[in-house]
Design a protein around this motif. Structure first.
Motif, PDB file in Angstrom:
ATOM      1  N   LEU A 167       0.824  -1.203   0.000  1.00 18.35           N
ATOM      2  CA  LEU A 167       0.000   0.000   0.000  1.00 18.35           C
ATOM      3  C   LEU A 167       0.863   1.259   0.000  1.00 18.35           C
ATOM      4  N   LYS A 168       2.011   1.165  -0.616  1.00 18.58           N
ATOM      5  CA  LYS A 168       2.939   2.303  -0.648  1.00 18.58           C
ATOM      6  C   LYS A 168       2.406   3.470  -1.476  1.00 18.58           C
ATOM      7  N   ASP A 169       1.383   3.223  -2.277  1.00 18.32           N
ATOM      8  CA  ASP A 169       0.808   4.250  -3.153  1.00 18.32           C
ATOM      9  C   ASP A 169      -0.442   4.893  -2.564  1.00 18.32           C
ATOM     10  N   ALA A 170      -0.532   4.938  -1.243  1.00 16.87           N
ATOM     11  CA  ALA A 170      -1.755   5.389  -0.568  1.00 16.87           C
ATOM     12  C   ALA A 170      -2.217   6.768  -1.037  1.00 16.87           C
ATOM     13  N   GLU A 171      -1.294   7.743  -1.066  1.00 19.12           N
ATOM     14  CA  GLU A 171      -1.701   9.097  -1.461  1.00 19.12           C
ATOM     15  C   GLU A 171      -2.253   9.126  -2.877  1.00 19.12           C
ATOM     16  N   GLU A 172      -1.565   8.467  -3.785  1.00 15.68           N
ATOM     17  CA  GLU A 172      -1.982   8.492  -5.188  1.00 15.68           C
ATOM     18  C   GLU A 172      -3.348   7.842  -5.368  1.00 15.68           C
ATOM     19  N   VAL A 173      -3.578   6.747  -4.643  1.00 16.83           N
ATOM     20  CA  VAL A 173      -4.876   6.063  -4.727  1.00 16.83           C
ATOM     21  C   VAL A 173      -5.997   6.975  -4.246  1.00 16.83           C
ATOM     22  N   LEU A 181      -4.571  13.375   5.588  1.00 10.56           N
ATOM     23  CA  LEU A 181      -5.315  14.622   5.455  1.00 10.56           C
ATOM     24  C   LEU A 181      -4.954  15.336   4.160  1.00 10.56           C
ATOM     25  N   GLU A 182      -3.689  15.264   3.780  1.00 13.83           N
ATOM     26  CA  GLU A 182      -3.263  15.869   2.506  1.00 13.83           C
ATOM     27  C   GLU A 182      -3.982  15.201   1.327  1.00 13.83           C
ATOM     28  N   ALA A 183      -4.216  13.892   1.465  1.00 10.96           N
ATOM     29  CA  ALA A 183      -4.905  13.154   0.396  1.00 10.96           C
ATOM     30  C   ALA A 183      -6.423  13.313   0.482  1.00 10.96           C
ATOM     31  N   ASN A 184      -6.902  13.848   1.609  1.00 11.54           N
ATOM     32  CA  ASN A 184      -8.322  14.151   1.821  1.00 11.54           C
ATOM     33  C   ASN A 184      -9.200  12.915   2.015  1.00 11.54           C
ATOM     34  N   ILE A 185      -8.814  12.075   2.980  1.00  9.95           N
ATOM     35  CA  ILE A 185      -9.684  10.966   3.372  1.00  9.95           C
ATOM     36  C   ILE A 185     -10.919  11.512   4.070  1.00  9.95           C
ATOM     37  N   ASP A 186     -11.980  10.701   4.126  1.00  9.49           N
ATOM     38  CA  ASP A 186     -13.203  11.099   4.831  1.00  9.49           C
ATOM     39  C   ASP A 186     -13.147  10.723   6.310  1.00  9.49           C
ATOM     40  N   GLU A 187     -12.507   9.603   6.605  1.00 11.61           N
ATOM     41  CA  GLU A 187     -12.470   9.121   7.979  1.00 11.61           C
ATOM     42  C   GLU A 187     -11.135   8.439   8.256  1.00 11.61           C
TER      43      GLU A 187
END
Length: 306
Positions: free
Chosen positions: A66-72, A98-104
């Motif tokens: 899951l190293k690509d978390a931000e991009e996903v 937070l930078e990637a803007n998750i909801d939770e």
């Protein structure tokens, strides 16, 4: 006898929480491309699922799958009404999330000391202030927080886990502001009667709508444990499409409860989920093809025979 079965007070609706993109993929040696992860999550978003845990912001050296978390997270198609969550272990992980803007944000720890040390590399007491910081900062940023407690029904290192430990950790996480707590059978050792005994204790302290169950099917008891939970008034269940996944820090922990198997049972019981079976199976067949292996869900196997 038939009347007593029909008299059971099952809920009218159940929420299925899809954890496949995170819990399903995190321990896979074969890396699923970022593009395929995004396509898969987009498919899941159109099945009727209302909650998808899309990735983990754990240090990529620990979970390279899951190293690509931000991009996903940045590139998935957001469907209104669907919550896109991610596992967040600490302050640095939260910054990325937070930078990637998750909801939770999902925070996690174990009910057994040894598993917590293996999984988080910290004692239970050392873990509390770290999760407190994550929860506080998430809420301040306008994000809700979900909690996971692992090894509730048994630990691969310590065996039986004290219900007092589960209660203490659950109370502490709720005090941090988690909106819901997922109780994990991390190594798939729970049995239906054990599930009911644990829930009988916990439901005296916490409302049923604040608890979810997270079963693994290591010994083939996951679906029976869901049924026991339904009978206790639980209406939220974590599952992974195709039965993907297992805990990387729990030896012998095979796949999660399969979302498609769970949906089949709930549909047959007349319990509403608002999930479209055909679209869910399309998504299951897609990820099975990308994994280049047969996934363990019974429903997928039945479809291939048909």
């Amino acid at each position: 006898m038939l009347n007593s079965i029909l008299d059971k007070n099952y809920p009218e609706t159940v929420e299925i929480i899809e954890v496949g993109p995170r819990d399903g993929l995190q321990n896979e040696k074969e890396f699923v491309s970022t593009e395929d992860k995004i396509k898969w999550i987009n498919q899941l978003s159109h099945t009727g699922l209302k909650y998808i845990e899309v990735t983990s912001f754990v240090n990529p050296k620990w979970i390279p799958a899951l190293k690509d978390a931000e991009e996903v997270v940045r590139n998935i198609e957001r469907v209104p009404g669907v919550t896109y969550a991610a596992l967040v272990p600490n302050h640095r992980g939260l910054e990325r999330a937070l930078e990637a803007n998750i909801d939770e944000a999902s925070i996690f720890m174990s009910a057994s000391e040894t598993h917590n040390q293996k999984n988080i590399n910290k004692s239970i007491e050392q873990t509390f202030p770290i999760l407190q910081e994550v929860a506080k900062e998430s809420i301040a940023a306008g994000k809700s927080v979900r909690g996971y407690v692992s090894t509730v029904f048994g630990c691969p290192y310590e065996g039986q886990v004290s219900i007092e430990n589960v209660i203490r950790i659950s109370e502490t996480l709720f005090e941090m502001g988690v909106r819901e707590l997922s109780l994990g059978d991390t190594i798939g050792v729970a049995t239906p009667l054990q599930v009911q005994k644990v829930l009988d204790t916990l439901l005296r302290r916490f409302p049923a709508d604040k608890l979810a169950m997270h079963f693994h099917d290591t010994r083939g008891t996951a679906m029976a444990n869901v049924l026991s939970s339904l009978e206790m008034g639980i209406t939220k269940f974590d599952s992974s499409l195709g039965g993907l996944g297992g805990c990387p820090y729990a030896p012998g922990a095979s796949g999660n409860l399969a979302t498609d198997d769970l949906l089949y049972m709930l549909n047959g019981m007349g319990i509403q989920t608002n999930i479209q079976t055909d679209k869910l199976l399309e998504a299951a067949q897609f990820i099975q093809e990308k994994m280049n292996k047969t996934l363990p869900s019974h429903t997928l196997q039945a479809c291939s025979i048909a």
